[in-house]
Scaffold this active site. Structure first.
Site, PDB file in Angstrom:
ATOM      1  CG  ASP A  34      -2.325   0.980   1.177  1.00 13.87           C
ATOM      2  OD1 ASP A  34      -3.125   0.398   0.966  1.00 13.87           O
ATOM      3  OD2 ASP A  34      -1.961   2.244   1.305  1.00 13.87           O
ATOM      4  CB  ILE A  35       0.786   4.278  -2.048  1.00 17.40           C
ATOM      5  CG1 ILE A  35       1.787   5.229  -2.838  1.00 17.40           C
ATOM      6  CG2 ILE A  35      -0.425   4.859  -1.957  1.00 17.40           C
ATOM      7  CD1 ILE A  35       1.710   5.603  -4.104  1.00 17.40           C
ATOM      8  CG  ASN A  90     -12.327  -0.787   3.649  1.00 14.65           C
ATOM      9  OD1 ASN A  90     -12.850  -1.374   5.055  1.00 14.65           O
ATOM     10  ND2 ASN A  90     -11.097  -0.429   3.665  1.00 14.65           N
ATOM     11  CG  HIS A 103      -8.505  -3.189  -2.313  1.00  9.85           C
ATOM     12  ND1 HIS A 103      -9.430  -2.328  -3.206  1.00  9.85           N
ATOM     13  CD2 HIS A 103      -8.376  -2.408  -1.238  1.00  9.85           C
ATOM     14  CE1 HIS A 103      -9.807  -1.379  -2.421  1.00  9.85           C
ATOM     15  NE2 HIS A 103      -9.175  -1.323  -0.925  1.00  9.85           N
ATOM     16  CG  MET A 104      -7.608  -9.235   1.575  1.00 12.30           C
ATOM     17  SD  MET A 104      -7.361 -11.453   1.505  1.00 12.30           S
ATOM     18  CE  MET A 104      -9.056 -12.004   1.130  1.00 12.30           C
ATOM     19  CG  HIS A 105      -6.805  -2.900   3.030  1.00 12.34           C
ATOM     20  ND1 HIS A 105      -6.046  -1.857   3.117  1.00 12.34           N
ATOM     21  CD2 HIS A 105      -8.167  -2.665   2.290  1.00 12.34           C
ATOM     22  CE1 HIS A 105      -6.802  -0.787   2.392  1.00 12.34           C
ATOM     23  NE2 HIS A 105      -7.896  -1.597   2.064  1.00 12.34           N
TER      24      HIS A 105
HETATM   25  P1  AMP Z   1      -9.695   1.430   0.280  1.00 14.06           P
HETATM   26  O1  AMP Z   1     -10.266   2.420   1.387  1.00 14.06           O
HETATM   27  O2  AMP Z   1     -10.106   0.087   0.974  1.00 14.06           O
HETATM   28  O3  AMP Z   1     -10.245   1.500  -1.117  1.00 14.06           O
HETATM   29  O4  AMP Z   1      -8.236   1.319   0.219  1.00 14.06           O
HETATM   30  C1  AMP Z   1      -7.464   1.635  -0.821  1.00 14.06           C
HETATM   31  C2  AMP Z   1      -6.007   1.722  -0.649  1.00 14.06           C
HETATM   32  O5  AMP Z   1      -5.582   1.830  -1.642  1.00 14.06           O
HETATM   33  C3  AMP Z   1      -5.540   2.831   0.333  1.00 14.06           C
HETATM   34  O6  AMP Z   1      -5.163   2.244   1.533  1.00 14.06           O
HETATM   35  C4  AMP Z   1      -4.687   3.772  -0.327  1.00 14.06           C
HETATM   36  O7  AMP Z   1      -3.387   3.972   0.471  1.00 14.06           O
HETATM   37  C5  AMP Z   1      -4.268   2.547  -1.491  1.00 14.06           C
HETATM   38  N1  AMP Z   1      -3.823   3.016  -2.615  1.00 14.06           N
HETATM   39  C6  AMP Z   1      -4.428   3.872  -3.421  1.00 14.06           C
HETATM   40  N2  AMP Z   1      -3.364   4.172  -4.576  1.00 14.06           N
HETATM   41  C7  AMP Z   1      -2.510   3.326  -4.453  1.00 14.06           C
HETATM   42  C8  AMP Z   1      -1.385   2.986  -5.286  1.00 14.06           C
HETATM   43  N3  AMP Z   1      -1.186   3.631  -6.388  1.00 14.06           N
HETATM   44  N4  AMP Z   1      -0.653   1.900  -4.923  1.00 14.06           N
HETATM   45  C9  AMP Z   1      -0.699   1.423  -4.018  1.00 14.06           C
HETATM   46  N5  AMP Z   1      -1.673   1.523  -2.910  1.00 14.06           N
HETATM   47  C10 AMP Z   1      -2.464   2.510  -3.227  1.00 14.06           C
END
Ligand code: AMP
Ligand code: ZN
Length: 118
Positions: A34-35, A90, A103-105
């Protein structure tokens, strides 16, 4: 991969059109850091095909979704999360989903505290 959305940032990472810190990749899923990490380990595990959220998951996707869990376990093991980890998906506005590519965190590397924020 034909099922992609050209505007989607996670599709771009999967296809190599946007840089990602990739930790795992196969023909079905990709995992990358995650960024904006909220834990020492914060990896996102995504299907290579574009599915906007859990709301877009169909019965035919069950092997793919199951595979996301197997990859989560493998990545957790590879990154040394022997004391445990948390998986979060989420879904939609009230959950705070901001990227509409499933996506799965995978979170770990510290004690994460109570499961749910109130
Ligand atoms: P969500 O709230 O579950 O949709 O989380 C989206 C996640 O994507 C967040 O934790 C962001 O930090 C992450 N994210 C957004 N853009 C990027 C990217 N280019 N590379 C890696 N992670 C990202
Ligand atoms: Zn996508």
């Amino acid at each position: 991969m034909t099922h992609h959305d050209p505007e989607c940032i996670f599709c771009k990472i999967v296809r190599g059109d946007l840089p990602g810190n990739i930790v795992y990749h196969d023909e079905q899923v990709t995992a990358f850091h995650d960024i904006n990490p909220i834990a020492p380990v914060h990896v996102l595990i995504v299907p290579n095909k574009h599915i906007p959220s859990v709301d877009g998951v169909e019965p035919a996707d069950e092997p793919l979704v199951g595979h996301m869990f197997t990859v989560a376990r493998q990545v957790a093991q590879t990154l040394g999360l022997s004391r445990g980890y948390r998986l979060i998906v989420n879904t939609g506005d009230h959950a705070g989903q901001v990227v509409f590519h499933l996506h799965m965190h995978l979170l770990g590397g510290r004690a994460l505290g109570p499961m749910l924020a109130r």
